[in-house]
Design a protein around this motif. Structure first.
Motif, PDB file in Angstrom:
ATOM      1  N   ALA B  10      -2.953  -6.003  -3.784  1.00  7.77           N
ATOM      2  CA  ALA B  10      -3.775  -5.993  -2.576  1.00  7.77           C
ATOM      3  C   ALA B  10      -5.212  -6.380  -2.952  1.00  7.77           C
ATOM      4  O   ALA B  10      -5.848  -7.207  -2.283  1.00  7.77           O
ATOM      5  CB  ALA B  10      -3.741  -4.611  -1.924  1.00  7.77           C
ATOM      6  N   THR B  32      -8.957  -6.707   7.719  1.00  7.11           N
ATOM      7  CA  THR B  32      -7.838  -7.638   7.553  1.00  7.11           C
ATOM      8  C   THR B  32      -6.464  -6.977   7.417  1.00  7.11           C
ATOM      9  O   THR B  32      -5.630  -7.093   8.293  1.00  7.11           O
ATOM     10  CB  THR B  32      -8.059  -8.521   6.305  1.00  7.11           C
ATOM     11  OG1 THR B  32      -8.260  -7.682   5.174  1.00  7.11           O
ATOM     12  CG2 THR B  32      -9.259  -9.433   6.482  1.00  7.11           C
ATOM     13  N   ILE B  33      -6.245  -6.278   6.317  1.00  9.83           N
ATOM     14  CA  ILE B  33      -4.897  -5.808   6.026  1.00  9.83           C
ATOM     15  C   ILE B  33      -4.617  -4.386   6.502  1.00  9.83           C
ATOM     16  O   ILE B  33      -3.550  -3.841   6.268  1.00  9.83           O
ATOM     17  CB  ILE B  33      -4.581  -5.906   4.510  1.00  9.83           C
ATOM     18  CG1 ILE B  33      -5.473  -4.978   3.693  1.00  9.83           C
ATOM     19  CG2 ILE B  33      -4.724  -7.336   4.029  1.00  9.83           C
ATOM     20  CD1 ILE B  33      -5.132  -4.986   2.201  1.00  9.83           C
ATOM     21  N   ASN B  34      -5.582  -3.807   7.192  1.00  2.51           N
ATOM     22  CA  ASN B  34      -5.468  -2.398   7.580  1.00  2.51           C
ATOM     23  C   ASN B  34      -4.247  -2.064   8.434  1.00  2.51           C
ATOM     24  O   ASN B  34      -3.764  -0.931   8.409  1.00  2.51           O
ATOM     25  CB  ASN B  34      -6.743  -1.959   8.284  1.00  2.51           C
ATOM     26  CG  ASN B  34      -6.921  -0.455   8.248  1.00  2.51           C
ATOM     27  OD1 ASN B  34      -7.043   0.189   9.273  1.00  2.51           O
ATOM     28  ND2 ASN B  34      -6.881   0.125   7.058  1.00  2.51           N
ATOM     29  N   HIS B  35      -3.743  -3.024   9.187  1.00  2.00           N
ATOM     30  CA  HIS B  35      -2.573  -2.748  10.045  1.00  2.00           C
ATOM     31  C   HIS B  35      -1.320  -2.448   9.248  1.00  2.00           C
ATOM     32  O   HIS B  35      -0.409  -1.808   9.729  1.00  2.00           O
ATOM     33  CB  HIS B  35      -2.244  -3.923  10.959  1.00  2.00           C
ATOM     34  CG  HIS B  35      -3.425  -4.556  11.582  1.00  2.00           C
ATOM     35  ND1 HIS B  35      -4.042  -5.648  11.030  1.00  2.00           N
ATOM     36  CD2 HIS B  35      -4.123  -4.249  12.701  1.00  2.00           C
ATOM     37  CE1 HIS B  35      -5.075  -5.986  11.798  1.00  2.00           C
ATOM     38  NE2 HIS B  35      -5.145  -5.162  12.805  1.00  2.00           N
ATOM     39  N   PHE B  36      -1.288  -2.970   8.033  1.00  2.14           N
ATOM     40  CA  PHE B  36      -0.037  -2.841   7.273  1.00  2.14           C
ATOM     41  C   PHE B  36      -0.258  -2.352   5.854  1.00  2.14           C
ATOM     42  O   PHE B  36       0.705  -2.155   5.113  1.00  2.14           O
ATOM     43  CB  PHE B  36       0.709  -4.175   7.250  1.00  2.14           C
ATOM     44  CG  PHE B  36      -0.142  -5.325   6.743  1.00  2.14           C
ATOM     45  CD1 PHE B  36      -0.810  -6.135   7.624  1.00  2.14           C
ATOM     46  CD2 PHE B  36      -0.265  -5.558   5.381  1.00  2.14           C
ATOM     47  CE1 PHE B  36      -1.603  -7.185   7.161  1.00  2.14           C
ATOM     48  CE2 PHE B  36      -1.052  -6.601   4.910  1.00  2.14           C
ATOM     49  CZ  PHE B  36      -1.717  -7.418   5.806  1.00  2.14           C
ATOM     50  N   TRP B  37      -1.505  -2.142   5.490  1.00  2.00           N
ATOM     51  CA  TRP B  37      -1.761  -1.679   4.132  1.00  2.00           C
ATOM     52  C   TRP B  37      -3.060  -0.887   4.064  1.00  2.00           C
ATOM     53  O   TRP B  37      -4.025  -1.214   4.730  1.00  2.00           O
ATOM     54  CB  TRP B  37      -1.855  -2.851   3.142  1.00  2.00           C
ATOM     55  CG  TRP B  37      -1.571  -2.399   1.748  1.00  2.00           C
ATOM     56  CD1 TRP B  37      -2.480  -2.030   0.793  1.00  2.00           C
ATOM     57  CD2 TRP B  37      -0.276  -2.208   1.164  1.00  2.00           C
ATOM     58  NE1 TRP B  37      -1.829  -1.640  -0.341  1.00  2.00           N
ATOM     59  CE2 TRP B  37      -0.483  -1.749  -0.146  1.00  2.00           C
ATOM     60  CE3 TRP B  37       1.027  -2.391   1.624  1.00  2.00           C
ATOM     61  CZ2 TRP B  37       0.576  -1.458  -0.998  1.00  2.00           C
ATOM     62  CZ3 TRP B  37       2.068  -2.105   0.783  1.00  2.00           C
ATOM     63  CH2 TRP B  37       1.847  -1.649  -0.516  1.00  2.00           C
ATOM     64  N   SER B  38      -3.068   0.161   3.246  1.00  2.00           N
ATOM     65  CA  SER B  38      -4.316   0.916   3.064  1.00  2.00           C
ATOM     66  C   SER B  38      -4.410   1.449   1.646  1.00  2.00           C
ATOM     67  O   SER B  38      -3.420   1.827   1.048  1.00  2.00           O
ATOM     68  CB  SER B  38      -4.382   2.065   4.062  1.00  2.00           C
ATOM     69  OG  SER B  38      -3.311   2.946   3.838  1.00  2.00           O
ATOM     70  N   GLU B  39      -5.608   1.405   1.132  1.00  2.00           N
ATOM     71  CA  GLU B  39      -5.893   2.019  -0.163  1.00  2.00           C
ATOM     72  C   GLU B  39      -7.089   2.938   0.023  1.00  2.00           C
ATOM     73  O   GLU B  39      -7.997   2.638   0.791  1.00  2.00           O
ATOM     74  CB  GLU B  39      -6.242   0.956  -1.215  1.00  2.00           C
ATOM     75  CG  GLU B  39      -5.150  -0.027  -1.532  1.00  2.00           C
ATOM     76  CD  GLU B  39      -3.929   0.612  -2.178  1.00  2.00           C
ATOM     77  OE1 GLU B  39      -4.018   1.731  -2.694  1.00  2.00           O
ATOM     78  OE2 GLU B  39      -2.861  -0.027  -2.145  1.00  2.00           O
ATOM     79  N   THR B 155       1.536 -11.378  10.370  1.00  2.00           N
ATOM     80  CA  THR B 155       1.354  -9.952  10.044  1.00  2.00           C
ATOM     81  C   THR B 155       0.833  -9.172  11.258  1.00  2.00           C
ATOM     82  O   THR B 155       1.291  -8.063  11.519  1.00  2.00           O
ATOM     83  CB  THR B 155       0.399  -9.749   8.855  1.00  2.00           C
ATOM     84  OG1 THR B 155      -0.907 -10.215   9.183  1.00  2.00           O
ATOM     85  CG2 THR B 155       0.892 -10.456   7.615  1.00  2.00           C
ATOM     86  N   SER B 158       3.539  -8.780  13.874  1.00  2.00           N
ATOM     87  CA  SER B 158       4.456  -7.699  13.526  1.00  2.00           C
ATOM     88  C   SER B 158       3.878  -6.349  13.945  1.00  2.00           C
ATOM     89  O   SER B 158       4.569  -5.515  14.535  1.00  2.00           O
ATOM     90  CB  SER B 158       4.735  -7.737  12.020  1.00  2.00           C
ATOM     91  OG  SER B 158       5.404  -6.583  11.607  1.00  2.00           O
ATOM     92  N   ASN B 162       5.521  -3.895  16.815  1.00  2.00           N
ATOM     93  CA  ASN B 162       5.846  -2.510  16.459  1.00  2.00           C
ATOM     94  C   ASN B 162       5.183  -1.518  17.400  1.00  2.00           C
ATOM     95  O   ASN B 162       5.819  -0.585  17.885  1.00  2.00           O
ATOM     96  CB  ASN B 162       5.380  -2.210  15.031  1.00  2.00           C
ATOM     97  CG  ASN B 162       6.417  -2.587  14.017  1.00  2.00           C
ATOM     98  OD1 ASN B 162       7.599  -2.428  14.264  1.00  2.00           O
ATOM     99  ND2 ASN B 162       5.980  -3.100  12.888  1.00  2.00           N
TER     100      ASN B 162
END
Lengths: 178, 178
Positions: B10, B32-39, B155, B158, B162
């Motif tokens: 990521a 950007t990637i917050n909908h499907f990924w988090s750190e 992404t 999706s 959902n």
DNA sequence: CATAGCATGTAAACAGTTACATGATTAT
DNA sequence: ATAATCATGTAACTGTTTACATGCTATG
């Protein structure tokens, strides 16, 4: 804010269905909550030991010849703890969709690998949808009069709808990428 | 089978967009990637240090007065590592839907708490659907000619589908439980 | 008598979150 | 001045997976 260990409540919850051993619980998990929850073996046995120590469950040993099974039963305190947790709002989920992460950087990927990933996902989602359909059928024929029916149904229904919409997304995605 | 650390990819992936600092990356993740990924923050800085040590990224310090920013840039080796990972099929996800877990034992829950949980979920899913809609609109107007557009779109699409299907499920669930 | 399944667990390693710690800069 | 935001990181704890270790029992 303190973190809440959810594995313990999954275990306590399963023990409200009936007393069982760790091994039984592994199987029960696969038959019941597997669509929306999973625990690894390495979590299960230590958790059962911990819950026993905390007097939320009790153990009785059952021996068949040389082999012994440890049957765990939830206590009143255990049931209370579970009910307390059931009333607490769920944490906002922190999503981890590996497929989306890969796809987000899909323009850097080797040719064909994006489509391969999507087709694998499609395959998995089809299997999931089929399984959910079967479970719903089974629930309706065997447990329709059970007071738990509505709740069980809703969890499987959620799994089914999710799988279905993912299949729809796969079709769109494959169309766009070809 | 060895476990694959996804947080590192990521991070590497975000650095392909442009060189940035840890702090920038936190913001970039949310955009950007917050909908499907988090750190979490606690993962980010150690990971950047680790990747630097492994020469998958390089650092240059940029000072503005007394304050310094560490700007990370992905190296050729880093890009290669990322591309290699992009080609590997995603692990089958092990789901953890706390709401479903609670609902599965819903017959034991205090009166009204199930419905409260569902309404909270409904609220969150509505927010998520709205956000995705906005992001899609923004993507279409600002990035339609970008070669990354299709991937980014997929992404978010999706996430949108959902959220939408979850809203449908909420309606059904509330109807069944009232 | 070999194989699959029953049965319980431990150890090592890694992943991940939360809280803490520190201090600079900018806008009000 | 003070609050918000920029900026980087560490420490402690907890969660989680994987691989290992052991041995019994039923079936073909």
């Amino acid at each position: 804010m303190a973190r809440i260990n959810k594995a313990r409540y999954a275990v306590l919850g399963l023990l409200t269905l009936e007393p069982m051993s760790g091994y039984d619980m592994q199987k029960a998990m696969h038959k019941t909550i597997n669509h929306f929850w999973s625990e690894s073996d390495g979590q299960l046995y230590p958790m059962l030991a911990k819950l026993t120590q905390e007097k939320l469950v009790t153990v009785t040993e059952e021996s068949q010849g040389a082999r012994t099974r440890k049957i765990y039963t939830i206590t009143k305190a255990g049931k209370k703890a579970l009910q307390k947790w059931l009333a607490i709002p769920a944490d906002p989920p922190s999503p981890r969709f590996e497929l989306s992460l890969k796809l987000f950087f899909g323009h850097l990927a080797p040719k064909g690998s994006n489509i391969k990933h999507i087709k694998l996902h499609q395959h998995r989602m089809q299997a999931s949808a089929d399984l959910c359909k079967q479970v719903i059928k089974h629930l309706k024929s065997e447990h329709a009069s059970d007071p738990k029916f509505t709740y069980w149904y809703l969890t499987v229904r959620s799994g089914y709808l999710n799988a279905k919409v993912q299949l729809k997304w796969c079709d769109e995605a494959l169309e766009l990428l070809k």
